[in-house]
Design a protein around this motif. Sequence first.
Motif, short mmCIF file in Angstrom:
data_model
loop_
_atom_site.label_atom_id
_atom_site.label_comp_id
_atom_site.label_asym_id
_atom_site.label_seq_id
_atom_site.Cartn_x
_atom_site.Cartn_y
_atom_site.Cartn_z
N SER A 261 -5.24 15.21 -9.64
CA SER A 261 -5.16 14.19 -10.68
C SER A 261 -3.78 13.54 -10.68
O SER A 261 -3.65 12.36 -10.98
N ALA A 262 -2.77 14.33 -10.33
CA ALA A 262 -1.43 13.74 -10.24
C ALA A 262 -1.44 12.65 -9.17
O ALA A 262 -0.84 11.58 -9.35
N GLU A 263 -2.16 12.91 -8.08
CA GLU A 263 -2.21 11.92 -7.01
C GLU A 263 -2.93 10.65 -7.48
O GLU A 263 -2.47 9.53 -7.22
N GLU A 264 -4.03 10.83 -8.19
CA GLU A 264 -4.75 9.65 -8.69
C GLU A 264 -3.87 8.82 -9.62
O GLU A 264 -3.78 7.60 -9.51
N ARG A 265 -3.18 9.55 -10.50
CA ARG A 265 -2.31 8.83 -11.45
C ARG A 265 -1.18 8.13 -10.70
O ARG A 265 -0.78 7.02 -11.05
N ALA A 266 -0.68 8.79 -9.66
CA ALA A 266 0.42 8.19 -8.89
C ALA A 266 -0.04 6.90 -8.23
O ALA A 266 0.66 5.87 -8.26
N TRP A 267 -1.26 6.93 -7.65
CA TRP A 267 -1.76 5.71 -6.99
C TRP A 267 -1.96 4.55 -7.97
O TRP A 267 -1.67 3.40 -7.68
N GLU A 268 -2.47 4.92 -9.15
CA GLU A 268 -2.65 3.87 -10.17
C GLU A 268 -1.32 3.18 -10.47
O GLU A 268 -1.23 1.96 -10.58
N LEU A 269 -0.29 4.01 -10.57
CA LEU A 269 1.02 3.47 -10.89
C LEU A 269 1.58 2.62 -9.74
O LEU A 269 2.13 1.53 -9.95
N VAL A 270 1.39 3.12 -8.52
CA VAL A 270 1.90 2.38 -7.34
C VAL A 270 1.31 0.98 -7.35
O VAL A 270 2.01 -0.01 -7.04
N SER A 271 0.04 0.88 -7.73
CA SER A 271 -0.62 -0.43 -7.67
C SER A 271 0.00 -1.43 -8.66
O SER A 271 -0.21 -2.63 -8.53
N GLN A 272 0.74 -0.91 -9.62
CA GLN A 272 1.36 -1.83 -10.61
C GLN A 272 2.81 -2.16 -10.27
O GLN A 272 3.48 -2.88 -11.00
N ILE B 195 6.37 10.78 -4.16
CA ILE B 195 7.43 11.03 -5.15
C ILE B 195 6.86 11.04 -6.57
O ILE B 195 7.13 11.94 -7.37
N LEU B 196 6.03 10.04 -6.87
CA LEU B 196 5.46 9.96 -8.23
C LEU B 196 4.57 11.16 -8.53
O LEU B 196 4.52 11.65 -9.65
N LYS B 197 3.89 11.61 -7.49
CA LYS B 197 2.98 12.75 -7.69
C LYS B 197 3.76 13.95 -8.22
O LYS B 197 3.31 14.63 -9.15
#
Length: 742
Positions: free
Chosen positions: A16-27, A328-330
């Motif tokens: 889930s950390a990875e999913e959240r990280a990708w969401e953030l990267v897209s912004q 990194i975000l993960k």
Amino acid sequence: MSQHSCMSQDNEQAKSAEERAWELVSQMSLAEKIGQMTQVNGGSHELHQAIREGLVGSVLNEVNVEEVNELQRVAMLESRLGIPLLIGRDVIHGFKTIFPIPLGQAASWDIDAVERGAAIAAAEAASSGINWTFAPMIDITRDPRWGRIAESLGEDPYLCGVLGAAMVRGFQGDRLSNRESIAACAKHFAGYGAVEGGLDYNTANIPENELRNVYLRPFKDALDAGVATFMSSFSDLNGVPAAGNGFLFKEVLREEWDFNGFVVSDWDAIRELTVHGFTANDRDAVREAVNAGIDMEMASGLYREYLPELIAQDYVDEQQIDNMVCHILKLKFQLGLFDNPYTDPGRFPRCVNEEHLQAARAAAMRSCVLLKNDQATLPLSKEQLDSVAVIGPLADDGYEQLGTWVFDGESHHSHTCLQAIHELVGEDLEVRWARGMETSRCRNHDGFHEAVQIAEESDVVLMFMGEESILSGEAHCRAEIDLPGNQEQLIDAIAATGTPVVLVIMAGRPLTLQNVADKVSALLYAWHPGTMGGPAIADLLFGIESPSGKLPVTFPRLVGQIPIYYSRKNTGRPASHDSITHIDDIDGKAAQTSLGMSAFHLDAGFTPLFPFGYGLSYARFEYRDIETSATHIALGDNIDITATLHNTGDCTAEEIVQLYVRDLVGDVTRPVKELKGFRRIRLKPGESKRVSFNLHTDELAFYNRKMSLVTEPGLFHAWIGGSSETELGTEFEIVASPQVAD
Ligand code: NOJ
């Protein structure tokens, strides 16, 4: 909780950390992405503004908790996307409560104590807002001239791997999001410990095969323990500096090992790619580093300066940048920083509390190695003595006993040996004290007279000699590794009084002690033992506990023997005690001959002063009756190797039982002995115990000429004992087909 259920929970969390990280990267804008890949040193005026603009992903060396909280506040509330910061620090062997240097901790061979030490360091560091340590350092080194041997876990890949993994577990806890957990960093990837001449920052040339069989192994163990990050080495490996080495970071770490954390460069190491002569300028250096897989840049700011144009000109792919930012975000999500990046020190155990001090004391006690004890000089008996002389520059120096890489420990917390001896003996003994030398490097004789005088008046002398902490660690290498200054002369003068001498050495490396070992009755190696070194050593000297440490590194007789390590290759002409000649025994005008000669030095023979795994006890341990559960096993099977350990002495003590194996024939030649297991066993006088090791044939695998990891059928020797020189051996055979196994 079982290790397995713990890991699967972490995997869930990671997903889930990875999913959240990708969401953030897209912004994120490109500048914000590059900001996440940038780590800056704390304390600058521009820092707040840079964080506000989203240009900083991590800060190192900021330990004031109010300031850390303020930086997090700016990041969370004043930057566009509210991304918290990673706060990095070198928490190497303790934060405020200082444990023995890592090499000392390795001498304890105590997995639980090492894990506990890291957990305490993590809790104390986390109370200042630190959420990431640059540890463990798991560089294998076989060169005690290298100052960073102090930070290492010794010469052996198995011991280093097991203890490095324990440190990772200690720092990270069972969940990164726990309040007292911090992210660990396996460093320095890779080969730093093999720098030529034991000279820091120098070149390392390591054949790939040796790299994989020896140097990379502990890193794989750290990865399997779940280490969150890796740091690249400063050094040049086989012509490619690590910070630009795609083989290490892309091929091995990501593709082969499937690492899904992130990689940070060492300090300024990307800029140094140009100094190495690997790139022509900073811009090229950034291109090489990013394309090699270095996710975060430490200190120089070069990613911010050059990545935008490199991406615009297609030298670097933005998709790759997205992956790196996601790594990194993960970690920031896994640490729970998005939910709460702030630190309330009141919710943590107090630093340097009694429990932490007692853990540091136990760790120091277990890390000391008794190297010599003629006529049972130790333990000292308060009843049988009237007086002791305490002599030496390290007997009462709370700062020096802490060792290298101590940014946050404070010497006023230290308990010194002199203080501890006074406390332990009270009024029972007269304690006379003379420093003898101002520092370990002192080159005058001003303090000798007083020291000799108290030695003459006392029943026994306790000398505390060695190296100040600044003589080891990063950038503090030595070409001679004997006792510095006039220490040997002081020992000579004290020994000449005829009073028995107990020599306690505090040092950041193995020293060459050939000139002094014969002059003293007992020799205890205490490394730099940390905050509680004094009470730990006093307890050992007076027999409250028996020494139980074992050497994690070979002690040479002379510098010229380096590299000397137990798991050497046999060569075509191995030396034996009856095949060597001493330089003084060669006839004048002797004719040149090599017939019957072997691999030894005319002036040093072929043995070390003290071998890997060695260490005495106040008890007497005997080993006997080694046997295997089978004479033949099939590939894929297990074998038990068992021996009896017997305490024939008259005190209770702990012994570190060691298992060594030799693969007699290999596609590439195999070491003469390799450590494959160890166990700390406590026995009362007269007690004995069967000690068993279970080995799977996979544990005998090595990288062959094709760089495949294989276990080869064939004959193996196995030994169990109390050092790498144990001769209690047996053998077994691995067969290719299960049908032939008995
Ligand atoms: C340089 C050292 O090589 C490394 O081990 C350390 O973590 C960084 N500086 C940060 O202080």
